[in-house]
Write an enzyme that holds these catalytic residues in place. Sequence first.
Site, mmCIF file in Angstrom:
data_model
loop_
_atom_site.group_PDB
_atom_site.id
_atom_site.type_symbol
_atom_site.label_atom_id
_atom_site.label_comp_id
_atom_site.label_asym_id
_atom_site.label_seq_id
_atom_site.Cartn_x
_atom_site.Cartn_y
_atom_site.Cartn_z
ATOM 1 N N SER A 4 -2.273 2.219 30.496
ATOM 2 C CA SER A 4 -2.932 2.237 31.803
ATOM 3 C C SER A 4 -3.102 0.801 32.294
ATOM 4 O O SER A 4 -2.702 -0.142 31.612
ATOM 5 C CB SER A 4 -4.303 2.900 31.695
ATOM 6 O OG SER A 4 -5.189 2.014 31.035
ATOM 7 N N LYS A 5 -3.729 0.683 33.450
ATOM 8 C CA LYS A 5 -3.929 -0.647 34.055
ATOM 9 C C LYS A 5 -4.667 -1.589 33.111
ATOM 10 O O LYS A 5 -4.470 -2.787 33.161
ATOM 11 C CB LYS A 5 -4.732 -0.502 35.347
ATOM 12 C CG LYS A 5 -3.942 0.119 36.481
ATOM 13 C CD LYS A 5 -4.440 -0.398 37.830
ATOM 14 C CE LYS A 5 -3.699 0.251 38.969
ATOM 15 N NZ LYS A 5 -4.191 1.595 39.299
ATOM 16 N N ARG A 6 -5.510 -1.018 32.262
ATOM 17 C CA ARG A 6 -6.244 -1.841 31.296
ATOM 18 C C ARG A 6 -5.314 -2.706 30.460
ATOM 19 O O ARG A 6 -5.704 -3.735 29.950
ATOM 20 C CB ARG A 6 -7.021 -0.940 30.332
ATOM 21 C CG ARG A 6 -8.432 -0.618 30.739
ATOM 22 C CD ARG A 6 -9.106 0.220 29.664
ATOM 23 N NE ARG A 6 -8.307 1.379 29.272
ATOM 24 C CZ ARG A 6 -7.720 1.537 28.086
ATOM 25 N NH1 ARG A 6 -7.869 0.624 27.163
ATOM 26 N NH2 ARG A 6 -7.014 2.606 27.824
ATOM 27 N N GLY A 63 -2.921 -4.427 31.323
ATOM 28 C CA GLY A 63 -2.273 -5.514 32.047
ATOM 29 C C GLY A 63 -1.101 -4.984 32.829
ATOM 30 O O GLY A 63 -1.249 -4.071 33.626
#
Length: 466
Positions: free
Chosen positions: A242-244, A246
């Site tokens: 996910s966006k977490r 990076g």
Amino acid sequence: MIRTRFAPSPTGFLHIGGARTALFSWAFARHHGGQFILRIEDTDVARSTPEAVQAIIDGMNWLGLAYDEGPFYQMQRMERYKAVILEMLAAGTAYHCYTTPDELEQMREKQRAEGLKPRYDGTWRPEPGKTLPTPPPGVQPVVRFKNPVDGVVAWDDLVKGRVEIANAELDDLVIARADLTPTYNFCVVVDDWEMGITHVIRGDDHVNNTPRQINILSALGATVPLYAHLSMILGDDGQKLSKRHGAVSVMQYDDAGYLPEAVLNYLGRLGWSHGDDEIFSMQQFCEWFDLDHITPSAAQFNTEKLNWLNAHYLKQADNERLVSLVRPRLEARGVTVTARPSLAAIIGLYKERVSNLNELADAAEVFFIDLQPKADALAQHLTPEALPALADFIDGVKNVPWEAPAIAALIKSCIANHGLKMPKLAMPLRVLLTGQAQTPSVDAVVALFPRELVLKRLERPRGDAE
Ligand code: GLU
């Protein structure tokens, strides 16, 4: 003839999972001399945007995944879907359903209260000998697919193996809304059929759609394609990507200084293997690629390995190509790239030591800016015992032939004359010329500069450290 497709919904950028799906579909078609089709599934008008379509196409172009047909846009095929819906109504494989959303909600609540799985109860489903209710006035019907009630729907998934679902588990899917706009699964079915797709390679988040799609294809008398559902990609930490984590968009990898061939090679090994081979060109990948060696278990992203591959491809890359990739990065930082020092020569020397294009730009930047080495680095390396050797070196620079071997000889004679070890002179030279204590071989670094610039950097006032 093998025909595969990549069918993204344009609701965001091309992410790493989508890129891998595209790569595998593309490589499978290439391997078999078949065709690869790009289809934009843009029927979710509230979430689809032209920017997202562009981002997907940009990502495919950056990776070099060329499609043989398309892009086809589902929104441009509405008439075709409607025609098929009418044919199914006429053939009796689909029917009008007048149950209103409110009634459906009540039905579901009741089922939940009775501990049953919520499903359409079949009120409007025609059966031999069954009398249907009279359509209520003013209600626009939806169209439902008449799913088989008995037996199982099964397929031999080319990744997951045999999958079997009891038809009793599937209720009658809405294939067209009251305004006759087709629903998601229906468009996929019509397209896979009419585009002659032989192998559907897609993420396993779609595996629940497959039995419904197969039943509709069968009702249409279509040849059911083969399916390969790819396991999902987890982040470095084992969590869903996910966006977490990076960079999740392919173009963010471009921004972060990765070469497309490194990303492709990396994605190629993400859930697929060919023995222990880690490094391969796309030509090699297409020759080797098959669906038998895709692992059904989740693949875990490994940034370190991607970095290692990127470093490998940077070393291999042609200097002039790297110039075209690094120059815009320098210009974006406001650095003016002059003809001398030569950016190509700088890159040739430094590309061995970096793992991405931004690090290469960092290394190159110091050659073009008005460099002011840090006072603490100067204080550390510009020792009193180094200064006389440095003065000799500056003298020597004025006449030495301007090439690395002669410069190396000059450095050696300067340290010999003062009884110093190499680092005593090499370190101050590095810091004065590049601001950094870590560089490639110092004679090679000196030779990258024009002679006048070396003199300017070595002779500039050095404040406290003088
Ligand atoms: N449009 C779907 C998605 O973006 C893919 C559908 C398919 O591959 O069948 O997830």
